[in-house]
Design a protein around this motif. Structure first.
Motif, mmCIF file in Angstrom:
data_model
loop_
_atom_site.group_PDB
_atom_site.id
_atom_site.type_symbol
_atom_site.label_atom_id
_atom_site.label_comp_id
_atom_site.label_asym_id
_atom_site.label_seq_id
_atom_site.Cartn_x
_atom_site.Cartn_y
_atom_site.Cartn_z
ATOM 1 N N GLY A 255 1.062 -1.269 -0.191
ATOM 2 C CA GLY A 255 0.431 0.168 0.065
ATOM 3 C C GLY A 255 0.820 1.845 0.095
ATOM 4 N N GLY A 256 1.638 1.088 0.830
ATOM 5 C CA GLY A 256 2.723 2.242 1.047
ATOM 6 C C GLY A 256 3.697 2.808 -0.398
ATOM 7 N N MET A 263 3.073 8.956 -6.009
ATOM 8 C CA MET A 263 3.886 10.369 -5.746
ATOM 9 C C MET A 263 5.207 10.865 -7.431
ATOM 10 S SD MET A 263 2.840 11.755 -3.664
ATOM 11 C CE MET A 263 3.356 12.979 -4.335
ATOM 12 N N VAL A 264 5.570 9.850 -7.693
ATOM 13 C CA VAL A 264 6.617 10.099 -8.949
ATOM 14 C C VAL A 264 6.796 10.846 -10.053
ATOM 15 C CG1 VAL A 264 8.332 8.731 -10.228
ATOM 16 C CG2 VAL A 264 8.669 7.631 -9.020
ATOM 17 N N PRO A 265 5.508 11.170 -10.977
ATOM 18 C CA PRO A 265 4.689 11.504 -11.677
ATOM 19 C C PRO A 265 4.198 12.692 -11.243
ATOM 20 C CG PRO A 265 2.791 10.135 -11.501
ATOM 21 C CD PRO A 265 4.329 9.653 -11.267
ATOM 22 N N ILE A 266 3.969 12.198 -10.285
ATOM 23 C CA ILE A 266 3.283 13.985 -8.850
ATOM 24 C C ILE A 266 4.974 15.225 -9.053
ATOM 25 C CG2 ILE A 266 2.122 15.377 -7.432
ATOM 26 C CD1 ILE A 266 0.240 13.051 -7.071
ATOM 27 N N THR A 267 5.698 14.058 -9.095
ATOM 28 C CA THR A 267 7.360 15.209 -8.748
ATOM 29 C C THR A 267 7.257 15.156 -9.420
ATOM 30 O OG1 THR A 267 7.443 13.586 -6.448
ATOM 31 C CG2 THR A 267 9.786 14.899 -7.387
ATOM 32 N N MET A 345 3.112 10.282 5.866
ATOM 33 C CA MET A 345 1.919 9.876 5.961
ATOM 34 C C MET A 345 1.211 9.260 5.809
ATOM 35 S SD MET A 345 1.242 13.507 7.973
ATOM 36 C CE MET A 345 2.713 14.584 8.545
ATOM 37 N N ALA A 346 1.149 9.450 4.116
ATOM 38 C CA ALA A 346 0.430 8.355 3.604
ATOM 39 C C ALA A 346 0.896 7.621 3.057
ATOM 40 C CB ALA A 346 0.442 9.174 2.279
ATOM 41 N N VAL A 347 2.360 7.344 3.172
ATOM 42 C CA VAL A 347 2.541 5.542 3.050
ATOM 43 C C VAL A 347 2.251 4.557 3.904
ATOM 44 C CG1 VAL A 347 4.572 4.234 3.094
ATOM 45 C CG2 VAL A 347 4.334 6.496 1.247
ATOM 46 N N ALA A 348 2.254 5.592 4.930
ATOM 47 C CA ALA A 348 1.850 4.742 7.082
ATOM 48 C C ALA A 348 0.587 4.055 6.610
ATOM 49 C CB ALA A 348 2.146 6.134 7.699
ATOM 50 N N LEU A 349 -0.123 5.787 6.354
ATOM 51 C CA LEU A 349 -1.653 5.410 6.540
ATOM 52 C C LEU A 349 -2.344 4.370 5.680
ATOM 53 C CD1 LEU A 349 -3.603 8.845 5.875
ATOM 54 C CD2 LEU A 349 -4.106 7.632 8.486
ATOM 55 N N ALA A 350 -1.640 4.428 4.477
ATOM 56 C CA ALA A 350 -1.540 3.196 3.198
ATOM 57 C C ALA A 350 -1.676 1.946 3.665
ATOM 58 C CB ALA A 350 -1.289 3.778 2.028
ATOM 59 N N LEU A 381 12.598 10.652 1.430
ATOM 60 C CA LEU A 381 11.068 11.081 0.422
ATOM 61 C C LEU A 381 10.734 12.815 0.862
ATOM 62 C CD1 LEU A 381 7.961 8.680 1.443
ATOM 63 C CD2 LEU A 381 9.432 8.912 -0.573
ATOM 64 N N SER A 382 11.496 13.612 1.477
ATOM 65 C CA SER A 382 11.659 15.011 1.277
ATOM 66 C C SER A 382 12.128 15.346 0.439
ATOM 67 C CB SER A 382 11.453 15.312 2.800
ATOM 68 O OG SER A 382 12.524 15.361 3.680
#
Length: 1366
Positions: A255-256, A263-267, A345-350, A381-382
């Motif tokens: 999920g993460g 996030m890759v294309p968004i980046t 956080m989204a990775v953790a949530l997923a 990630l940041s």
């Protein structure tokens, strides 16, 4: 040989290039402190730096000399760095597509690769912590677990943290050194290229752009190096984190992975957007810094014209555009930051969502281990989007630098088939590069180049066709407008010319006829479009605007020979033949006196004679002299022509070969000399006549004879002389001077030379709270820190709540639905992201608000500072404040400040959590806090001082660049490139030394603070183990202890960054301090006063001037220049001012306009004391035509009428009057035309419309044309008081005569004060003022002075004798 008094030469003169032996000697003395000579332990912990830190703490200040205790390593010395880079860059230039990146990698990549290995070891050890955390939680929950097992785990995490710390510090230190090498290579290579640019490229590459390449772009590449390895390190950490997450959470971790893939294309999209914004932002910075530099370089003219408000508004407009782009950039960056803060956080949530959806219950050990891995994941990630963004920005910088380095280079003119020293031009045509349109984008460049080539070919064809028709006596049928448009592209047309050894050839012609282009063609400084130029022999060049460096008089004369043994006999002879002995008596330290930038502290005549002395000392085979005689008095001009040009420059060389001179001049009275072999007459870029003086003078129909007629017609008549010639005895130079004139020569005192340019102020100790207060007030008010505190408290608090909720969920998950806990966790993390966005936007907003306010205040303060400030402050230092310091406040301060506050609140929250879980930890914290505070205090003082030294040592680099770009043609002609490169090398070594120690200091501190962080982790683990042994196993305590250990593992980085960012923030606050310093400059006087409103409209209405006991000195530490001047000038009078250099002629103008305030006495205009009048009104109502014509980038209209007060018709009319425009406008009457210069042949005509572009410094106009534009400004003013300071020095006699005619008509009711070297210019004045030693030696009508005798009669007789010789 004429003597001009004794010389005062002081041995302590500051050399242009410092003694290269000095640093090496110091290095030998301090080699024992070199890092390479230290023990392994010292190198491992950076203990070798302690000596400089100790000095900083003992003195509470560091000076540049203190740094010598730790010498700059050999591999960081500029010479070695640049030699390495040049080798690989030259290899790249041989390839079809040279790559700057490849050259840098091959030059400095080896140590960077070693750093990458250290980074790999560090990254692998990062994952020891989460694994040990899981084992510790299991240990704390297991009542049977032995004590040694807990101690073993504690030891494992302690050892891994120490290894991580040492690897990371030495990784960064190697990166710092690599970045330093890259910046050094780029700065020096860009500078070298700036000296090699072709004339065409110099039209498009502005000083502001080149300054940005050397400052901002080079700095970007340096900064990127520190984090460049994240491009592979971040994916590695992400992959390893996901691997360990899979082991911990199973397939749920996918999920993460899905979130990361999304996030890759968004980046990529965000990075592209940020790159585009950065490109626009850099262009906005370039435009603003370019205008800033131009304005600061020409402040005297701006003050004379009272244009401060106009240029302040123009700069403010560009600044506003820059800030708008920066705000947009910050908004996108903040949204991007929020997105990337939310990603872990989204990775953790997923991951947790997938985990519970697959039927699992969250376990505290798994949850906290996963949380630790998510914290590990947070950094890569940041960093990944940041590093991608930085790479995009750096790629833009690389493209800009590469484009600059690949620019077309100047090609020196070769000897071709010349077998002896000399010059030959065979049917040479050349184009005005300034006419070529500037491409906005790279795509436009190819199209513009093609159109330009077509236009040039059309011009050549058109000229050939015209020539054929002329030879065949056919009428030219092409419309004149089309002809003018086409022919105007050619600066020179089919020039056929030769100069042989031993010849002195004079080149004459009207304004804009191509005289300077002719000289520049011999130097290879114009675009040759047809024909062939050959030059054989060593060259020297005297530029029409003399090139003067900010160095001593001696170093300006020695110039290219400054690092060679001095030929004292030749040097002294150079001073004699250029009449400099008397001037050196007037200067406080003789030839050791420092000259201000661009010769600002010298008169025009002094600058000309120093530049001519440079040419004499150079002993060239061929000397090109462009109008050297116009800036000096008639008798000095005669001396220079006879002694310097004829006797010295034409003398045989040391090898016995004949030497030649090509002399461009408007002083044709000197050309009837036996040594003048030929006179060449130019008109509209063509040689229309050439021959001996007698041949051309004998032809009554020649252009040259017309010039002679103008000179004779405006010369000194027998009637003017009266009976003086018969009654006078002896020559003018033999006649005894009056006592007033004798008293002007004083014996000089032998004093140790002092620097004219002030040392850059550098505050000692901590940055004061008043600086922080000033920033807060500029940001919006004193409430700002309170809001910042609450915003960051909320940010840190939300983070703690998020982690605590996860522990609570793990311990209480069986009581309620897992989806409830998941939903709450999602809401909390969403709140974290929103608070993060609010924090980022708030910081960006207050930062830009502060920056806008501080820039506005500094600009206002600098623009109203007195001229003495600009005389003693290098332009490079001012540019540094408006570029680097403003960039720091715009971008770096908010970045470091935000990071510092985040890390501080992170440390506080960590200590609070650990202390809450294991209270015994507080006992361990007390000694650690004491150690932390001691190390921070010991470090901060020296670190701040090193940063200050680094900052102040950058300014001279930019100042040297500005000087060099201005004088590049002179530098190349004297082959002085190496001398100036050595000077820059010394400057870079000084700056690099400070920066190297800054980097070492950061590493020194980090090792020690990371030790504190490691001890916090160790004591947290030991506290938890002790609690387990004492109280037994407890699942609830195990969860909380696991949370405390999890927090402690992140504290190492936070502790390090907190001190590092505190130091960086204080160092960046130095920029605020420096801006504040220039925001509180003493103003020169009130720009507006109550008296202004009481003065009649149109004041001064008559122009009567009363000067009573005027005494004036330029600065408090200098002697008086005016020493009690008493004169009364009736309204409407025409006053001619004469006197030798240093007599105070130009100072009269300075006093009248209050550029410098009187020390004693008063000046009244129309019975009004000018000290009570506002500066804006005073200067705006006095028309000034200064000696140095200065134009500013923009258009003809903005240069004539920056306030937009006049209509187009009025502006065209005034351009017509000075002969710069020959179009037809309805508002221009026939009567007006009769008074214009155009009627005399129109050689000055150049402007086609008011929208014509004016390049930086007016570089696309000849000096004569620039002077005519300045005269046009004065005609617009219509003032009752007009001051002309050598206003017609740069124009030919014909144009001078017509200007005087126009001025006489336009200002017939005005009081006109004319400082002039041409005696005929002032012969029809009502009064003559002879200045001597700061007083009025003679003041009366010309007739009375001729009857009485004195200096004026001497000058007139000299002029009459010259006429008689002709």
């Amino acid at each position: 040989m004429t003597s001009y008094g004794s010389i005062n030469i002081v041995d302590e003169a500051k050399p242009l290039v410092e003694d290269a032996a000095s640093p090496s000697a110091k290095k030998a003395e301090s080699s024992s402190s070199s890092p390479s000579s230290q023990s392994i332990w010292s190198r491992l912990t950076f203990q070798w730096l302690a000596s400089i830190l100790r000095i900083g703490n003992e003195q509470n200040r560091l000076e540049q000399e203190d740094l010598d205790c730790i010498p700059l390593p050999d591999d960081l010395q500029t010479d070695e760095v640049v030699a390495t880079f040049n080798k690989h860059w030259e290899d790249e230039l041989k390839t079809p597509n040279p790559s700057l990146v490849k050259a840098l990698v091959r030059s400095f990549g080896v140590e960077y690769l070693q750093a990458a290995l250290l980074k790999l070891v560090h990254d692998l050890n990062v994952f020891v912590g989460p694994q040990v955390l899981h084992a510790i939680i299991d240990f704390l929950r297991d009542p049977e677990a032995p004590l040694w097992h807990g101690l073993r785990l504690t030891l494992a995490i302690t050892c891994s943290q120490i290894l991580m710390s040492l690897c990371l510090r030495h990784y960064f230190f190697k990166c710092y050194k690599t970045g330093l090498r890259i910046r050094t290579a780029v700065v020096l290579t860009v500078y070298k290229k700036a000296l090699l640019l072709s004339a065409a490229e110099r039209q498009t590459k502005t000083l502001g752009e080149i300054t940005n390449l050397m400052s901002i772009d080079a700095q970007r590449l340096q900064d990127l190096v520190n984090y460049m390895n994240s491009i592979w390190s971040s994916p590695l950490q992400i992959c390893l984190s996901l691997f360990f997450l899979w082991r911990e959470m199973g397939p749920s971790s996918l999920g993460g992975v899905a979130v990361i893939i999304i996030m890759v294309p968004i980046t990529k999209t965000i990075a592209q957007k940020m790159g585009g914004l950065q490109k626009i932002l850099m262009k906005a910075k370039d435009r603003r810094i370019e205008l800033n530099s131009e304005v600061l370089s020409g402040m005297k003219i701006i003050k004379l014209q009272a244009w401060e408000e106009s240029f302040t508004d123009r700069i403010a407009t560009l600044r506003q555009a820059e800030l708008s782009q920066l705000l947009y950039y910050y908004v996108i960056a903040s949204l991007s930051g929020m997105l990337w803060a939310f990603t872990p956080m989204a990775v953790a949530l997923a991951t947790f969502a997938a985990y519970i959806w697959t039927g699992h219950t969250l376990d505290v050990a798994s949850a906290l281990t996963a949380l630790a891995l998510f914290n590990v994941l947070r950094f890569p990630l940041s960093m990944l989007p940041r590093i991608i963004n930085s790479i995009v920005e750096a790629a833009l910088s690389v493209d800009r630098i590469t484009s600059f380095l690949m620019s077309q280079e100047h090609k020196p003119i070769g000897s071709n088939n010349l077998n002896e020293f000399g010059v030959r031009m065979e049917m040479v045509s050349a184009a005005y590069e300034s006419k070529k349109p500037k491409p906005v984008t790279e795509e436009e460049k190819a199209g513009i180049d093609k159109d330009w080539e077509l236009a040039i070919l059309k011009s050549l064809n058109r000229h050939a066709d015209t020539r054929i028709r002329k030879l065949l006596n056919k009428h030219d049928s092409v419309a004149s407008a089309e002809k003018d448009e086409i022919d105007n592209l050619l600066a020179l047309k089919r020039i056929d010319f030769e100069c042989k050894p031993g010849e002195l050839i004079a080149v004459v012609g009207g304004v804009g006829c191509g005289k300077s282009s002719f000289i520049n063609a011999l130097l290879g400084e114009v675009q040759e479009v047809s024909g062939k130029t050959s030059v054989s022999g060593k060259l020297a060049y005297f530029a029409q605007s003399p090139f003067i460096l900010n160095a001593s008089v001696r170093d300006n004369i020695l110039f290219a020979h400054v690092d060679e043994p001095v030929d004292e006999e030749l040097y002294l002879r150079s001073l004699d033949v250029c009449a400099l002995r008397h001037d050196l008596e007037l200067l406080p330290f003789g030839d050791a006196t420092e000259i201000g930038e661009k010769g600002i502290t010298l008169s025009g005549g002094q600058k000309a004679r120093i530049a001519l002395a440079r040419a004499v000392y150079h002993q060239a085979d061929i000397t090109l002299v462009d109008d050297a005689l116009s800036a000096v008095d008639a008798h000095v001009a005669e001396h220079l022509f006879e002694k310097a040009i004829v006797n010295e420059l034409m003398s045989k060389s040391a090898t016995g070969s004949q030497r030649s001179v090509i002399l461009v001049t408007n002083a044709i009275q000197h050309l009837n000399h036996a040594r003048v072999n030929k006179v060449v007459v130019l008109q509209e870029g063509e040689i229309v006549e050439q021959g001996t003086y007698k041949e051309l003078a004998a032809d009554s129909g020649s252009v040259f004879s017309r010039y002679l007629a103008v000179v004779e017609g405006t010369g000194v008549s027998d009637e003017d002389m009266g009976e003086m010639i018969e009654s006078g005895s002896g020559t003018p130079m033999q006649r005894k001077r009056s006592s007033a004139r004798r008293s002007s020569v004083k014996e000089p005192e032998v004093l140790k030379p002092q620097k004219l340019m002030t040392e850059e102020a550098r505050a000692a100790g901590h940055v004061g709270w008043d600086v922080y207060k000033a920033w807060f007030l500029a940001a919006g008010g004193i409430y700002i820190p309170i809001v910042i505190f609450f915003v960051f408290t909320a940010d840190a608090g939300m983070g703690v709540v998020s982690n605590w909720w996860l522990t609570y969920w793990s311990d209480n998950g069986s009581g309620r639905s897992q989806f409830y806990f998941l939903g709450m966790y999602a809401l909390i993390n969403l709140g974290v992201a929103i608070v993060n966005l609010i924090r980022s936007l708030f910081l960006a907003f207050i930062a830009l608000t502060a920056s806008k306010s501080m820039f506005r205040d500094m600009l206002a303060s600098v623009m109203t500072a007195p001229m003495s400030f600009f005389d003693t402050t290098p332009v490079g230092r001012l540019v540094n404040r408006f570029s680097k310091d403003i960039y720091t406040v715009d971008e770096k301060l908010v970045e470091t400040g935000g990071m510092y506050l985040r890390t501080i609140f992170s440390v506080i929250s960590t200590i609070a959590v650990i202390s809450g879980v294991t209270p015994v930890f507080v006992l361990f914290m007390i000694p650690m806090i004491m150690f932390y505070m001691h190390e921070q205090a010991f470090f901060t003082i020296s670190y701040r001082e090193l940063k200050r030294l680094d900052s102040t040592s950058r300014s001279p680099i930019y100042a040297l660049l500005g000087e060099s770009v201005d004088g590049v043609a002179v530098i190349r002609s004297f082959s002085a490139e190496e001398t100036l490169k050595k000077r820059l090398t010394n400057m870079l070594d000084r700056q690099q030394h400070a920066y190297f120690l800054v980097c070492a200091a950061q590493s020194w501190l980090a090792v020690r603070l990371e030790l504190v962080g490691t001890l916090i982790i160790t004591f947290t683990c030991l506290s938890a183990v002790a609690e387990q042994v004492i109280s037994g196993a407890d699942p609830v305590f195990a969860g909380l202890a696991g949370l405390a250990v999890s927090y402690s593992m992140s504290v190492t980085q936070s502790l390090n960054w907190s001190v590092r960012m505190a130091s960086d923030m204080e160092a960046n606050m130095v920029a605020v301090e420096r801006i504040q310093e220039y925001s509180k400059l003493e103003a020169e006087g009130d720009r507006r006063t109550p008296v202004d409103s009481s003065l009649p409209k149109g004041w001064p209405s008559s122009g009567a001037i009363e000067i009573k006991g005027a005494k004036l000195r330029y600065r408090p530490d200098l002697p008086l220049v005016l020493k009690g001047l008493d004169i009364s000038i009736p309204a409407g009078s025409k006053v001619g001012v004469v006197g030798r250099t240093g007599a105070g002629k130009s100072t009269l103008m300075v006093g009248l306009l209050r550029i410098v305030e009187l020390a004693e006495g008063s000046i009244e205009i129309d019975d009004q004391d000018i000290r009570q009048v506002g500066l804006a009104k005073l200067r705006a109502n006095i028309a000034v035509i200064p000696q140095d014509p200065v134009l500013y980038s923009g258009t003809v209209r903005t240069n004539l009428d920056p306030f937009e007060e006049y209509s187009d018709d009025v502006l065209y009319e005034v351009l017509l009057r000075v002969g710069l425009y020959n179009g037809s406008k309805k508002a221009v009457t026939d009567e007006t035309s009769s008074l214009s210069l155009s009627s005399l042949g129109g050689t000055a005509t150049r402007i086609s419309s008011l929208a014509d572009e004016v390049a930086e410094g007016g570089g696309n106009f000849s000096v004569g044309q620039r002077q005519l534009l300045v005269i046009a400004r004065a005609l617009l003013n219509g003032s009752k008081v007009v001051i002309m300071d050598e206003a017609t020095a740069a124009v030919d006699a014909e144009t001078d005569a017509s200007i005087q005619s126009v001025m006489k008509e336009e200002f017939k009711a005005s009081t006109v004060i004319t400082v002039a070297h041409r005696i005929n210019t002032i012969m029809d004045s009502n009064y003559i003022l002879v200045m001597s030693d700061g007083k009025a030696a003679e003041f009366n009508t010309p007739k009375k002075l001729l009857e009485t005798g004195g200096l004026f009669r001497d000058l007139v007789q000299a002029a009459k004798s010259k006429q008689a010789m002709k």
